[in-house]
Scaffold this active site. Structure first.
Site, PDB file in Angstrom:
ATOM      1  N   ASP A  67     -30.155  -4.333  33.602  1.00  0.00           N
ATOM      2  CA  ASP A  67     -29.044  -5.091  33.081  1.00  0.00           C
ATOM      3  C   ASP A  67     -27.540  -4.426  33.733  1.00  0.00           C
ATOM      4  O   ASP A  67     -27.519  -3.351  34.306  1.00  0.00           O
ATOM      5  CB  ASP A  67     -29.215  -5.015  31.704  1.00  0.00           C
ATOM      6  CG  ASP A  67     -29.541  -3.874  31.190  1.00  0.00           C
ATOM      7  OD1 ASP A  67     -29.293  -2.672  31.769  1.00  0.00           O
ATOM      8  OD2 ASP A  67     -29.667  -3.743  29.682  1.00  0.00           O
ATOM      9  N   ASN A 136     -32.595  -1.703  17.294  1.00  0.00           N
ATOM     10  CA  ASN A 136     -33.019  -2.935  16.759  1.00  0.00           C
ATOM     11  C   ASN A 136     -34.031  -3.654  17.378  1.00  0.00           C
ATOM     12  O   ASN A 136     -34.617  -4.781  17.359  1.00  0.00           O
ATOM     13  CB  ASN A 136     -31.973  -4.108  16.703  1.00  0.00           C
ATOM     14  CG  ASN A 136     -31.325  -4.373  17.941  1.00  0.00           C
ATOM     15  OD1 ASN A 136     -31.865  -3.838  18.857  1.00  0.00           O
ATOM     16  ND2 ASN A 136     -30.144  -5.139  18.134  1.00  0.00           N
ATOM     17  N   HIS A 138     -34.361  -3.989  20.603  1.00  0.00           N
ATOM     18  CA  HIS A 138     -34.034  -4.840  21.954  1.00  0.00           C
ATOM     19  C   HIS A 138     -34.409  -4.219  23.077  1.00  0.00           C
ATOM     20  O   HIS A 138     -34.579  -2.729  23.154  1.00  0.00           O
ATOM     21  CB  HIS A 138     -32.321  -5.347  22.378  1.00  0.00           C
ATOM     22  CG  HIS A 138     -31.486  -4.153  22.404  1.00  0.00           C
ATOM     23  ND1 HIS A 138     -30.378  -3.964  21.610  1.00  0.00           N
ATOM     24  CD2 HIS A 138     -31.621  -3.324  23.474  1.00  0.00           C
ATOM     25  CE1 HIS A 138     -29.778  -2.812  22.417  1.00  0.00           C
ATOM     26  NE2 HIS A 138     -30.437  -2.410  23.535  1.00  0.00           N
ATOM     27  N   GLU A 143     -31.438  -9.213  22.772  1.00  0.00           N
ATOM     28  CA  GLU A 143     -31.210  -8.928  21.425  1.00  0.00           C
ATOM     29  C   GLU A 143     -32.293  -9.677  20.606  1.00  0.00           C
ATOM     30  O   GLU A 143     -32.810 -10.871  21.222  1.00  0.00           O
ATOM     31  CB  GLU A 143     -29.727  -9.300  21.043  1.00  0.00           C
ATOM     32  CG  GLU A 143     -28.566  -8.711  21.870  1.00  0.00           C
ATOM     33  CD  GLU A 143     -28.355  -7.135  21.230  1.00  0.00           C
ATOM     34  OE1 GLU A 143     -29.328  -6.760  20.760  1.00  0.00           O
ATOM     35  OE2 GLU A 143     -27.295  -6.824  21.755  1.00  0.00           O
TER      36      GLU A 143
HETATM   37  C1  GLP Z   1     -28.741  -0.174  26.002  1.00  0.00           C
HETATM   38  C2  GLP Z   1     -29.585  -0.637  27.276  1.00  0.00           C
HETATM   39  C3  GLP Z   1     -31.111  -0.596  27.063  1.00  0.00           C
HETATM   40  C4  GLP Z   1     -31.565   0.751  26.358  1.00  0.00           C
HETATM   41  C5  GLP Z   1     -30.901   0.802  25.102  1.00  0.00           C
HETATM   42  C6  GLP Z   1     -31.066   2.008  24.138  1.00  0.00           C
HETATM   43  O1  GLP Z   1     -28.690  -1.297  25.170  1.00  0.00           O
HETATM   44  N1  GLP Z   1     -29.067  -2.111  27.704  1.00  0.00           N
HETATM   45  O2  GLP Z   1     -31.728  -0.762  28.152  1.00  0.00           O
HETATM   46  O3  GLP Z   1     -32.761   0.694  26.228  1.00  0.00           O
HETATM   47  O4  GLP Z   1     -29.368   0.775  25.374  1.00  0.00           O
HETATM   48  O5  GLP Z   1     -30.178   3.138  24.772  1.00  0.00           O
HETATM   49  P1  GLP Z   1     -30.655   4.666  24.400  1.00  0.00           P
HETATM   50  O6  GLP Z   1     -31.653   5.046  25.393  1.00  0.00           O
HETATM   51  O7  GLP Z   1     -29.310   5.225  24.772  1.00  0.00           O
HETATM   52  O8  GLP Z   1     -30.859   4.782  23.105  1.00  0.00           O
END
Ligand code: GLP
Length: 241
Positions: A67, A136, A138, A143
């Site tokens: 992304d 959440n 995702h 989402e």
């Molecule tokens: C963002 C990214 C996701 C990632 C998520 C969790 O939203 N787009 O790919 O998995 O954050 O991030 P973290 O690893 O910092 O908790």
């Protein structure tokens, strides 16, 4: 889904890096799907360490990231492009022309989604997709409520995701409100999936994703249907399962 219990963040990072290393050793010209966020940072550090020791070679590897924020240029310090170069690409011998992320500056979201999916298809698909998970549930930026059949597309980020990601920006208002993300369909087409999770804040999401109903309300739950998905989680993230 195969679940691997790690002691702590460092152990999770080493185990995940081992799995990615095995992929690169077994198929030096592999297509790696990569992720951003705090969770995979230790995994990337471990890969860099092994690269520096001469144990890994990224010269034939191609990467496609999950992304990218919409509306910021790749040179922006908080773009996922910058993240990937800071955390991995600048430190290994990957060819920068073999690195792909969605183009956050393309104003035409339909065209950008189609362009990105065409790149992945042209490459022959993803061999190993690394994923984190949001609080959440995702994955990527898919989402809760996302349609499982979508390819790469533009999403409006939820307030809770903006809140969770504001730590990377100077202030909350600076967090982009939209992003381009591989869709669930794109993610599920990867031949292997490696999900990493760390910390108590992820425990509910992990429980729901691994053992709850498969539902768009928990995008990560679709991974139960993937034929080759491995979760590496630390003790806190796996504390409810
Ligand atoms: C963002 C990214 C996701 C990632 C998520 C969790 O939203 N787009 O790919 O998995 O954050 O991030 P973290 O690893 O910092 O908790």
């Amino acid at each position: 889904m195969k679940i691997i219990r790690a002691k702590d963040y460092q152990d999770m990072s080493r185990k995940a890096a081992n799995i990615i290393s095995a992929q690169v050793i077994m198929k030096p010209h592999c297509i790696l799907g990569l992720a951003t966020g705090g969770t995979p940072v230790g995994t990337y550090q471990q890969l860099v360490e092994w690269y520096n020791k001469g144990d890994l070679d990224f010269s034939e590897v191609t990467t496609v990231n999950l992304d990218e924020y919409r509306g910021i240029a790749k040179e922006h310090p908080q773009s996922y492009w910058s993240f990937m170069f800071q955390n991995l690409f600048n430190h290994v011998n990957i060819n920068p022309s073999n690195v792909y992320l969605p183009d956050g500056t393309n104003p035409d979201s339909a065209a950008e989604g189609a362009r990105y999916d065409a790149i992945i298809q042209h490459l022959g698909g993803v061999d190993l997709q690394l994923l984190g998970i949001g609080n959440n549930g995702h994955i990527g930026f898919n989402e809760p409520g996302v349609a499982f059949e979508l390819g790469t597309h533009c999403v409006d980020l939820l307030e809770s995701t903006i809140e969770a990601n504001k730590r990377f920006f100077e202030k909350k208002e600076d967090v982009p409100k939209q992003a381009y993300t591989m869709g669930i369909k794109t993610i599920m087409q990867a031949r292997k999936v490696l999900l990493v999770a760390s910390g108590a804040a992820k425990a509910e999401a992990i429980k729901a994703a691994c053992f709850g109903p498969v539902t768009p309300q928990v995008p990560g739950s679709i991974l139960q249907m993937h034929p080759d998905c491995t979760l590496v989680g630390d003790a806190e993230a796996l504390s409810l399962i």
